[in-house]
Design a protein around this motif. Sequence first.
Motif, PDB file in Angstrom:
ATOM      1  N   ALA A 175       0.837  -1.204   0.000  1.00 21.43           N
ATOM      2  CA  ALA A 175       0.000   0.000   0.000  1.00 21.43           C
ATOM      3  C   ALA A 175       0.872   1.254   0.000  1.00 21.43           C
ATOM      4  CB  ALA A 175      -0.906   0.001   1.222  1.00 21.43           C
ATOM      5  N   PRO A 176       0.595   2.229  -0.875  1.00 20.96           N
ATOM      6  CA  PRO A 176       1.445   3.415  -0.968  1.00 20.96           C
ATOM      7  C   PRO A 176       1.537   4.198   0.335  1.00 20.96           C
ATOM      8  CG  PRO A 176      -0.607   3.716  -2.187  1.00 20.96           C
ATOM      9  CD  PRO A 176      -0.521   2.273  -1.845  1.00 20.96           C
ATOM     10  N   GLY A 177       0.470   4.175   1.127  1.00 20.12           N
ATOM     11  CA  GLY A 177       0.475   4.913   2.383  1.00 20.12           C
ATOM     12  C   GLY A 177       1.466   4.395   3.405  1.00 20.12           C
ATOM     13  N   LEU A 178       1.985   3.196   3.194  1.00 22.19           N
ATOM     14  CA  LEU A 178       2.952   2.615   4.123  1.00 22.19           C
ATOM     15  C   LEU A 178       4.232   3.445   4.198  1.00 22.19           C
ATOM     16  CD1 LEU A 178       2.568  -1.175   3.313  1.00 22.19           C
ATOM     17  CD2 LEU A 178       1.764   0.038   5.336  1.00 22.19           C
ATOM     18  N   ILE A 179       4.462   4.275   3.204  1.00 19.00           N
ATOM     19  CA  ILE A 179       5.617   5.175   3.234  1.00 19.00           C
ATOM     20  C   ILE A 179       5.156   6.610   3.479  1.00 19.00           C
ATOM     21  CG2 ILE A 179       7.495   6.179   1.873  1.00 19.00           C
ATOM     22  CD1 ILE A 179       7.900   3.498   0.558  1.00 19.00           C
ATOM     23  N   GLY A 180       4.346   7.122   2.595  1.00 17.55           N
ATOM     24  CA  GLY A 180       3.990   8.540   2.655  1.00 17.55           C
ATOM     25  C   GLY A 180       3.121   8.933   3.829  1.00 17.55           C
ATOM     26  N   LEU A 181       2.313   7.995   4.351  1.00 16.44           N
ATOM     27  CA  LEU A 181       1.372   8.329   5.427  1.00 16.44           C
ATOM     28  C   LEU A 181       1.694   7.624   6.736  1.00 16.44           C
ATOM     29  CD1 LEU A 181      -1.949   8.124   3.364  1.00 16.44           C
ATOM     30  CD2 LEU A 181      -0.562  10.151   3.853  1.00 16.44           C
ATOM     31  N   LEU A 182       2.830   6.945   6.806  1.00 16.12           N
ATOM     32  CA  LEU A 182       3.134   6.131   7.980  1.00 16.12           C
ATOM     33  C   LEU A 182       3.302   6.973   9.237  1.00 16.12           C
ATOM     34  CD1 LEU A 182       3.642   3.352   9.133  1.00 16.12           C
ATOM     35  CD2 LEU A 182       6.065   3.614   8.530  1.00 16.12           C
TER      36      LEU A 182
END
Length: 292
Positions: free
Chosen positions: A13-20
């Motif tokens: 999931a992209p949020g695992l980096i940008g939204l972590l």
Amino acid sequence: MAEIVFAAGAPHAPGLIGLLEAAPPDVKDVVATTYRSLAEAIAKAKAEVLIVFANDHLANSRVRAYPDFLIGMAAEHRGPYEWFKPWIGCEDYTVKGAPEIAAALFDGMTKRGIRMFAQNENLKFDDNISVPVLLTNIAGSGIPMIPVLQNCTVPPIPDQCRCYEVGTALGDFIRDDLPADMRVALLGSGGLSHEPGGARYYFIDEEFDRWFLDLVASGDHERLLRELTLEKMEAAGSGGTAELLAWVVVLGAIGSRPGKSFGYTVHKDFKCGVGGVLWDMNANMRQQRAAV
């Protein structure tokens, strides 16, 4: 005979980096534990090449000419592709490729009746490769990588039985065609339940996710192939949950082995369930010694 020394499945999931950083502490703990454990296991395995199976999000091929499996043969893999950078929120990275092994993979799978396509130019990577590469420190480890992007979107999709068959051929190729004593790592990147851009964009099927993680950790592949149908995955999240077929390819390559899960969590901003499994590549050896 080459050996598979590492095998795992993890979401991207992209949020695992940008939204972590904005996620609750308990969510961050599961994410950190999962990917730190996988990074440590890859390093400990001393793999000489990593083959990553991940779905393509319609970035590399046209819908009317869409390959089921596309091998990246570049000498160096770069990402993320420019269009996806704001979406993923991650830094640029480069990973060494393995063109000769990638070419052998293409030939070996063709010889075994598995039709794959291959591309010498750098593939367009979004979260499919970028997230696991960065969170498991593949980019900094020096391990050469071969990405294989698979069709989990454009019908007819190779179902769980076909993906397992592809994995079985992959395992045969590794053991029979690659140089003796080569150490190979496998990663299935994708899932868990999510419906990207669909009517249930923020829906996460926790019951399905926990069922799936328990099942793949159990090593019961007969049940997996019987119950993990395309219909079941679509019901858990249309257009996204079927990314778990990348895990099925890896399972076909390693055969029935127990695995370890590092917990499970949900966070609405990730729009995807999060949990990973590392399979025990020494299990059969230990069981044989115990039987003696």
